[in-house]
Design a protein around this motif. Structure first.
Motif, PDB file in Angstrom:
ATOM      1  N   GLY A 278       2.217  -1.615  -3.877  1.00 19.28           N
ATOM      2  CA  GLY A 278       1.042  -0.786  -3.643  1.00 19.28           C
ATOM      3  C   GLY A 278       1.143   0.161  -2.476  1.00 19.28           C
ATOM      4  O   GLY A 278       2.040   0.113  -1.648  1.00 19.28           O
ATOM      5  N   CYS A 279       0.179   1.062  -2.414  1.00 22.33           N
ATOM      6  CA  CYS A 279       0.010   2.013  -1.326  1.00 22.33           C
ATOM      7  C   CYS A 279      -1.392   1.842  -0.748  1.00 22.33           C
ATOM      8  O   CYS A 279      -2.292   1.343  -1.421  1.00 22.33           O
TER       9      CYS A 279
ATOM     10  N   PHE B 193      -4.104   1.822  -3.742  1.00 21.72           N
ATOM     11  CA  PHE B 193      -3.782   2.405  -5.033  1.00 21.72           C
ATOM     12  C   PHE B 193      -2.309   2.184  -5.343  1.00 21.72           C
ATOM     13  O   PHE B 193      -1.546   1.688  -4.513  1.00 21.72           O
ATOM     14  N   SER B 194      -1.905   2.535  -6.568  1.00 21.74           N
ATOM     15  CA  SER B 194      -0.546   2.261  -7.024  1.00 21.74           C
ATOM     16  C   SER B 194       0.389   3.411  -6.662  1.00 21.74           C
ATOM     17  O   SER B 194      -0.052   4.528  -6.381  1.00 21.74           O
ATOM     18  N   PRO B 195       1.713   3.165  -6.709  1.00 17.37           N
ATOM     19  CA  PRO B 195       2.663   4.249  -6.459  1.00 17.37           C
ATOM     20  C   PRO B 195       2.493   5.425  -7.421  1.00 17.37           C
ATOM     21  O   PRO B 195       2.645   6.584  -7.025  1.00 17.37           O
ATOM     22  N   GLU B 196       2.200   5.140  -8.675  1.00 19.49           N
ATOM     23  CA  GLU B 196       1.969   6.215  -9.647  1.00 19.49           C
ATOM     24  C   GLU B 196       0.798   7.093  -9.201  1.00 19.49           C
ATOM     25  O   GLU B 196       0.872   8.332  -9.238  1.00 19.49           O
ATOM     26  N   GLN B 197      -0.275   6.464  -8.784  1.00 22.99           N
ATOM     27  CA  GLN B 197      -1.441   7.204  -8.318  1.00 22.99           C
ATOM     28  C   GLN B 197      -1.120   7.971  -7.033  1.00 22.99           C
ATOM     29  O   GLN B 197      -1.602   9.093  -6.832  1.00 22.99           O
ATOM     30  N   ALA B 198      -0.300   7.364  -6.162  1.00 16.88           N
ATOM     31  CA  ALA B 198       0.062   8.023  -4.909  1.00 16.88           C
ATOM     32  C   ALA B 198       0.848   9.300  -5.162  1.00 16.88           C
ATOM     33  O   ALA B 198       0.608  10.333  -4.518  1.00 16.88           O
ATOM     34  N   VAL B 199       1.798   9.238  -6.083  1.00 12.81           N
ATOM     35  CA  VAL B 199       2.593  10.428  -6.425  1.00 12.81           C
ATOM     36  C   VAL B 199       1.681  11.543  -6.929  1.00 12.81           C
ATOM     37  O   VAL B 199       1.794  12.705  -6.520  1.00 12.81           O
TER      38      VAL B 199
ATOM     39  N   CYS C 211       3.128   2.719   1.976  1.00  9.67           N
ATOM     40  CA  CYS C 211       3.434   2.124   0.676  1.00  9.67           C
ATOM     41  C   CYS C 211       4.464   1.026   0.880  1.00  9.67           C
ATOM     42  O   CYS C 211       5.179   1.019   1.882  1.00  9.67           O
ATOM     43  N   GLU C 212       4.552   0.135  -0.081  1.00 12.30           N
ATOM     44  CA  GLU C 212       5.570  -0.898  -0.001  1.00 12.30           C
ATOM     45  C   GLU C 212       6.957  -0.322  -0.226  1.00 12.30           C
ATOM     46  O   GLU C 212       7.930  -0.787   0.340  1.00 12.30           O
TER      47      GLU C 212
ATOM     48  N   GLY D   3       3.823  -5.161   5.956  1.00 10.72           N
ATOM     49  CA  GLY D   3       2.665  -4.296   6.079  1.00 10.72           C
ATOM     50  C   GLY D   3       2.960  -2.830   5.888  1.00 10.72           C
ATOM     51  O   GLY D   3       2.062  -2.008   5.804  1.00 10.72           O
ATOM     52  N   SER D   4       4.247  -2.477   5.773  1.00 13.62           N
ATOM     53  CA  SER D   4       4.658  -1.075   5.596  1.00 13.62           C
ATOM     54  C   SER D   4       3.957  -0.147   6.583  1.00 13.62           C
ATOM     55  O   SER D   4       3.539   0.945   6.238  1.00 13.62           O
ATOM     56  N   THR D   5       3.806  -0.565   7.805  1.00 12.08           N
ATOM     57  CA  THR D   5       3.097   0.233   8.800  1.00 12.08           C
ATOM     58  C   THR D   5       4.012   1.286   9.414  1.00 12.08           C
ATOM     59  O   THR D   5       5.237   1.191   9.348  1.00 12.08           O
TER      60      THR D   5
END
Length: 322
Positions: free
Chosen positions: A44-45, A59-65, A190-191, A295-297
């Protein structure tokens, strides 16, 4: 004569079958939710508010793109953040930021535009760059759209049967727009788990930058790959620690706010595309994001891309896994 009751063994089998059926229903329900929401339960993002008020959107990576693409198309046209917010809220309502090939009647794509209503061919509408551009083309024709309530501005473009539906997405769209235009620094993570689709490597990153921001915009920044000046097909050499695309951020006069926002827009764009393009590290202004970290911070950079916060603001550095 009453029927004999099931034996203990048979009752056990019935219970096990019932439990298995319940599990199957739960799995089917989960998969259905993932399909509808664009797989938000996968890698996720997340966007957090730059105001420190605790507001977040996941939201999801697809949505982020798709959100990053919509934003890039708007800013490449010189449109204000409000235009981007309206576009993102509209896409959230129409498609949940997913480029779907179905909808009401012949509606398609991120904005559910209809070929029969003059929005373009099916192939054009399924191109996020084209569909976002068409939305902005119509939005800028709405007099005073930046001062209108979001739902009114969106409805003037979409002519939806549910005109009030856009309003509920304004808070999330506002968070996304602040991050993806670069106004809110280090607020999108994002992860970054690699996806199974899309080409990878520095050339793929360069192509995606040109696709979203436009050739002219990338030529103005003079994007480089591992130190080689921008060219139609730049030479790419492998580094021992990976491969790096460097996008210079022009430092203009004044307080440099516009340049810094541009830098953070590019940095957040790269993070949003991390899964699709197999990006493992993004560095800018003394901060860095590393795929797969807890946490992908964003953290203080620990290499030459920037040491103390504020250094390294001359360029965004995007390192791919391949």
């Amino acid at each position: 004569m009453p029927e004999p009751s099931p034996s203990p063994k048979r009752r056990g089998r019935l219970l096990r079958c019932g439990a298995a059926f319940v599990v199957l229903l739960a799995v089917a329900g989960y998969l259905a939710v993932q399909y509808i929401t664009g797989g938000a339960g996968g890698p996720g993002c997340k966007v957090v508010s730059g105001k420190g008020d605790g507001a977040t959107y996941e939201f999801s990576p697809e949505q982020a793109v798709n959100a990053a693409t919509i934003t890039a198309v708007g800013t490449a046209r010189g449109l204000p953040e409000r235009a981007v917010t309206i576009a993102l809220a509209t896409a959230l309502q129409e498609s949940a930021l997913r480029n779907i090939d179905h909808g009401d009647r012949d509606s398609l794509g991120l904005f559910q535009q209809r070929p029969s209503q003059g929005w373009g061919t099916e192939r054009q509408i399924m191109d996020p760059i084209y569909s976002a551009g068409m939305f902005y083309d119509h939005l800028v024709e709405v007099p005073g759209y930046t001062r209108l309530p979001l739902t009114v501005a969106a409805q003037r473009v979409q002519r939806s049967g549910f005109p009030q539906a856009y309003a509920k997405h304004e808070p999330d769209a506002t968070l996304l727009a602040a991050a993806l235009t670069g106004r809110a620094e280090a607020t999108l993570t994002c992860e970054g788990r690699p996806a199974a689709t899309r080409a990878t490597g520095p050339d793929a990153v360069r192509s995606a930058l040109v696709r979203d921001f436009g050739q002219d915009a990338m030529q103005q920044t003079g994007a480089e790959v591992n130190g080689d000046a921008a060219a139609p097909r730049p030479a790419v050499t492998a580094e021992t620690s990976g491969r790096t695309v460097t996008v210079p951020v022009e430092q203009g006069s004044g307080d440099g706010r516009a340049a810094r926002e541009r830098g953070w827009q590019l940095a957040h764009w790269a993070v949003a595309n991390a899964s699709a393009l197999h990006i493992e590290r993004v560095s800018y202004a003394g901060r860095e994001w590393v795929a797969g970290t807890t946490g992908s911070t964003w953290r203080t950079a620990g290499d030459a891309a920037g040491g103390k916060n504020g250094e390294g603001a001359d360029a965004v550095r995007i390192r791919t896994a391949q």
